[in-house]
Design a protein around this motif. Structure first.
Motif, PDB file in Angstrom:
ATOM      1  N   PHE A 151       1.473  -1.392   0.256  1.00 13.58           N
ATOM      2  CA  PHE A 151      -0.119  -0.252  -0.456  1.00 13.58           C
ATOM      3  C   PHE A 151       0.811   0.964   0.239  1.00 13.58           C
ATOM      4  CE2 PHE A 151      -4.054  -1.459   0.986  1.00 13.58           C
ATOM      5  CZ  PHE A 151      -4.043  -2.891   1.148  1.00 13.58           C
ATOM      6  N   ALA A 152       0.044   2.516  -0.704  1.00 14.51           N
ATOM      7  CA  ALA A 152       0.703   3.382  -0.940  1.00 14.51           C
ATOM      8  C   ALA A 152       0.050   4.375   0.247  1.00 14.51           C
ATOM      9  CB  ALA A 152       0.884   4.312  -1.799  1.00 14.51           C
ATOM     10  N   MET A 153       0.722   4.597   1.490  1.00 11.68           N
ATOM     11  CA  MET A 153      -0.172   5.741   2.211  1.00 11.68           C
ATOM     12  C   MET A 153      -0.007   7.318   1.772  1.00 11.68           C
ATOM     13  SD  MET A 153      -0.994   2.794   4.184  1.00 11.68           S
ATOM     14  CE  MET A 153      -1.711   4.206   5.996  1.00 11.68           C
ATOM     15  N   GLY A 154      -0.646   7.760   2.046  1.00 13.57           N
ATOM     16  CA  GLY A 154      -1.465   9.108   3.079  1.00 13.57           C
ATOM     17  C   GLY A 154      -1.535   9.513   4.278  1.00 13.57           C
ATOM     18  N   TRP A 155      -1.361  11.725   4.041  1.00 16.20           N
ATOM     19  CA  TRP A 155      -2.631  11.405   5.425  1.00 16.20           C
ATOM     20  C   TRP A 155      -2.447  12.781   5.449  1.00 16.20           C
ATOM     21  CZ3 TRP A 155      -2.555  10.002  10.430  1.00 16.20           C
ATOM     22  CH2 TRP A 155      -1.809   9.844  11.220  1.00 16.20           C
ATOM     23  N   PHE A 156      -4.442  13.228   5.478  1.00 16.48           N
ATOM     24  CA  PHE A 156      -5.160  14.873   5.465  1.00 16.48           C
ATOM     25  C   PHE A 156      -5.809  14.766   6.662  1.00 16.48           C
ATOM     26  CE2 PHE A 156      -6.118  13.394   0.757  1.00 16.48           C
ATOM     27  CZ  PHE A 156      -5.932  12.122   0.230  1.00 16.48           C
ATOM     28  N   ARG A 157      -6.013  16.143   6.197  1.00 19.55           N
ATOM     29  CA  ARG A 157      -6.657  16.651   7.577  1.00 19.55           C
ATOM     30  C   ARG A 157      -8.046  17.005   7.080  1.00 19.55           C
ATOM     31  NH1 ARG A 157      -2.066  21.318   8.577  1.00 19.55           N
ATOM     32  NH2 ARG A 157      -2.939  21.957   6.654  1.00 19.55           N
ATOM     33  N   GLN A 158      -8.587  17.341   8.161  1.00 21.40           N
ATOM     34  CA  GLN A 158     -10.390  18.560   7.373  1.00 21.40           C
ATOM     35  C   GLN A 158     -10.138  18.832   9.343  1.00 21.40           C
ATOM     36  OE1 GLN A 158     -13.552  15.642   7.599  1.00 21.40           O
ATOM     37  NE2 GLN A 158     -14.775  17.577   6.234  1.00 21.40           N
ATOM     38  N   ALA A 159     -10.067  20.265   8.703  1.00 20.11           N
ATOM     39  CA  ALA A 159     -10.413  21.313  10.174  1.00 20.11           C
ATOM     40  C   ALA A 159     -12.231  21.424   9.986  1.00 20.11           C
ATOM     41  CB  ALA A 159      -9.766  22.962   9.829  1.00 20.11           C
ATOM     42  N   PRO A 160     -12.681  22.213  11.340  1.00 20.30           N
ATOM     43  CA  PRO A 160     -13.667  22.266  10.790  1.00 20.30           C
ATOM     44  C   PRO A 160     -14.742  23.699  10.317  1.00 20.30           C
ATOM     45  CG  PRO A 160     -12.760  23.189  13.744  1.00 20.30           C
ATOM     46  CD  PRO A 160     -11.631  22.825  12.389  1.00 20.30           C
ATOM     47  N   GLY A 161     -15.705  22.838   9.507  1.00 20.11           N
ATOM     48  CA  GLY A 161     -16.204  24.370   8.988  1.00 20.11           C
ATOM     49  C   GLY A 161     -15.520  23.443   7.684  1.00 20.11           C
ATOM     50  N   LYS A 162     -14.542  22.661   7.231  1.00 21.52           N
ATOM     51  CA  LYS A 162     -13.397  22.769   5.803  1.00 21.52           C
ATOM     52  C   LYS A 162     -13.941  21.242   5.456  1.00 21.52           C
ATOM     53  CE  LYS A 162     -10.416  26.742   6.918  1.00 21.52           C
ATOM     54  NZ  LYS A 162      -8.938  26.505   6.655  1.00 21.52           N
ATOM     55  N   GLU A 163     -13.328  21.470   4.014  1.00 22.35           N
ATOM     56  CA  GLU A 163     -13.403  20.340   3.512  1.00 22.35           C
ATOM     57  C   GLU A 163     -12.103  19.476   3.734  1.00 22.35           C
ATOM     58  OE1 GLU A 163     -15.981  21.038  -0.818  1.00 22.35           O
ATOM     59  OE2 GLU A 163     -13.923  20.892  -0.675  1.00 22.35           O
ATOM     60  N   ARG A 164     -11.775  18.573   3.233  1.00 24.56           N
ATOM     61  CA  ARG A 164     -10.793  17.260   3.893  1.00 24.56           C
ATOM     62  C   ARG A 164      -9.833  17.995   3.108  1.00 24.56           C
ATOM     63  NH1 ARG A 164     -11.849  11.035   5.917  1.00 24.56           N
ATOM     64  NH2 ARG A 164     -12.625  10.677   3.815  1.00 24.56           N
ATOM     65  N   GLU A 165      -8.426  18.013   3.764  1.00 22.91           N
ATOM     66  CA  GLU A 165      -7.384  18.325   2.415  1.00 22.91           C
ATOM     67  C   GLU A 165      -6.081  17.410   2.740  1.00 22.91           C
ATOM     68  OE1 GLU A 165      -5.767  22.192   3.095  1.00 22.91           O
ATOM     69  OE2 GLU A 165      -5.361  21.233   5.247  1.00 22.91           O
ATOM     70  N   PHE A 166      -5.343  16.828   1.921  1.00 22.76           N
ATOM     71  CA  PHE A 166      -4.504  16.287   1.393  1.00 22.76           C
ATOM     72  C   PHE A 166      -2.680  16.851   2.035  1.00 22.76           C
ATOM     73  CE2 PHE A 166      -0.857  14.184  -0.114  1.00 22.76           C
ATOM     74  CZ  PHE A 166       0.220  14.664  -0.385  1.00 22.76           C
ATOM     75  N   VAL A 167      -2.640  16.342   2.703  1.00 24.70           N
ATOM     76  CA  VAL A 167      -1.023  16.498   3.915  1.00 24.70           C
ATOM     77  C   VAL A 167      -0.001  16.237   3.394  1.00 24.70           C
ATOM     78  CG1 VAL A 167       0.221  16.598   6.125  1.00 24.70           C
ATOM     79  CG2 VAL A 167      -2.381  17.052   5.869  1.00 24.70           C
ATOM     80  N   ALA A 168       0.085  14.865   2.751  1.00 22.25           N
ATOM     81  CA  ALA A 168       1.574  13.603   2.895  1.00 22.25           C
ATOM     82  C   ALA A 168       0.963  12.875   2.179  1.00 22.25           C
ATOM     83  CB  ALA A 168       3.005  14.319   3.717  1.00 22.25           C
ATOM     84  N   THR A 169       2.311  12.245   1.355  1.00 19.93           N
ATOM     85  CA  THR A 169       2.055  10.569   0.758  1.00 19.93           C
ATOM     86  C   THR A 169       3.380  10.420   0.418  1.00 19.93           C
ATOM     87  OG1 THR A 169       1.215   9.491  -0.701  1.00 19.93           O
ATOM     88  CG2 THR A 169       1.840  11.473  -1.404  1.00 19.93           C
ATOM     89  N   ILE A 170       3.468   8.378   0.252  1.00 15.20           N
ATOM     90  CA  ILE A 170       4.997   8.176   0.550  1.00 15.20           C
ATOM     91  C   ILE A 170       4.062   6.903   0.154  1.00 15.20           C
ATOM     92  CG2 ILE A 170       3.870   6.901   3.019  1.00 15.20           C
ATOM     93  CD1 ILE A 170       7.119   6.845   3.094  1.00 15.20           C
ATOM     94  N   THR A 171       5.459   6.386  -0.942  1.00 15.52           N
ATOM     95  CA  THR A 171       5.439   4.955  -1.750  1.00 15.52           C
ATOM     96  C   THR A 171       5.346   3.965  -1.334  1.00 15.52           C
ATOM     97  OG1 THR A 171       7.332   5.473  -2.160  1.00 15.52           O
ATOM     98  CG2 THR A 171       5.694   6.823  -3.819  1.00 15.52           C
ATOM     99  N   ARG A 172       5.261   2.863  -1.335  1.00 16.12           N
ATOM    100  CA  ARG A 172       4.912   1.602  -0.458  1.00 16.12           C
ATOM    101  C   ARG A 172       6.125   1.116  -0.525  1.00 16.12           C
ATOM    102  NH1 ARG A 172       2.769  -2.005  -5.345  1.00 16.12           N
ATOM    103  NH2 ARG A 172       4.819  -2.591  -6.561  1.00 16.12           N
ATOM    104  N   ASN A 173       7.363   1.308  -0.367  1.00 18.77           N
ATOM    105  CA  ASN A 173       8.466   1.082   0.086  1.00 18.77           C
ATOM    106  C   ASN A 173       9.447   2.403   1.038  1.00 18.77           C
ATOM    107  OD1 ASN A 173       9.054   2.817  -2.224  1.00 18.77           O
ATOM    108  ND2 ASN A 173      10.862   1.380  -3.507  1.00 18.77           N
ATOM    109  N   GLY A 174       8.359   3.251   0.893  1.00 17.76           N
ATOM    110  CA  GLY A 174       9.012   4.485   1.274  1.00 17.76           C
ATOM    111  C   GLY A 174      10.023   5.199   0.593  1.00 17.76           C
TER     112      GLY A 174
END
Length: 124
Positions: free
Chosen positions: A32-55
């Motif tokens: 699996f490739a992995m990602g982090w997202f975040r959602q602030a109050p009243g806002k849409e979820r947004e991309f933060v960071a991502t990493i390939t499956r081997n890092g």
């Protein structure tokens, strides 16, 4: 199928640091490739960071570049988000996500699996 559980969120003062963890179970984590997202109050979820499956490759949003670092330990089935120099605007629920693929992915719609989220609150 893969299950994702985030941890490490909490309350921190501006300028401080936190490290989020996302533990995976189920299918082989290294597929699996992995990602982090975040959602602030009243806002849409947004991309933060991502990493390939081997890092081997990572990518971060401009808003966190130079402050946040994504990494993974495939032996521990865990992906991390090291957050330094936190700002008030980093306050959000942070989610990790997984997708089978050989690259990294920045769109929410690319991801098949999501954790339940962990709250990060930055205070002044």
């Amino acid at each position: 199928q893969v299950q994702l559980v985030e941890s490490g969120g909490g309350l921190v003062q501006a300028g401080g640091s936190l490290r989020l963890s996302c533990a995976a179970s189920g299918r082989t984590f290294s597929s699996f490739a992995m990602g982090w997202f975040r959602q602030a109050p009243g806002k849409e979820r947004e991309f933060v960071a991502t990493i390939t499956r081997n890092g081997g490759r990572t990518y971060a949003a401009d808003s966190v570049k130079g402050r946040f670092t994504i990494s993974r330990d495939n032996a521990k089935n865990t992906v991390y988000l090291q957050m330094n120099s936190l700002k008030l605007e980093d306050t959000a629920v942070y989610y990790c996500a997984a997708v089978t693929g050989s690259y990294y992915y920045m769109r929410e719609s690319d991801y098949n699996y999501w954790g339940q989220g962990t709250q990060v609150t930055v205070s002044s």
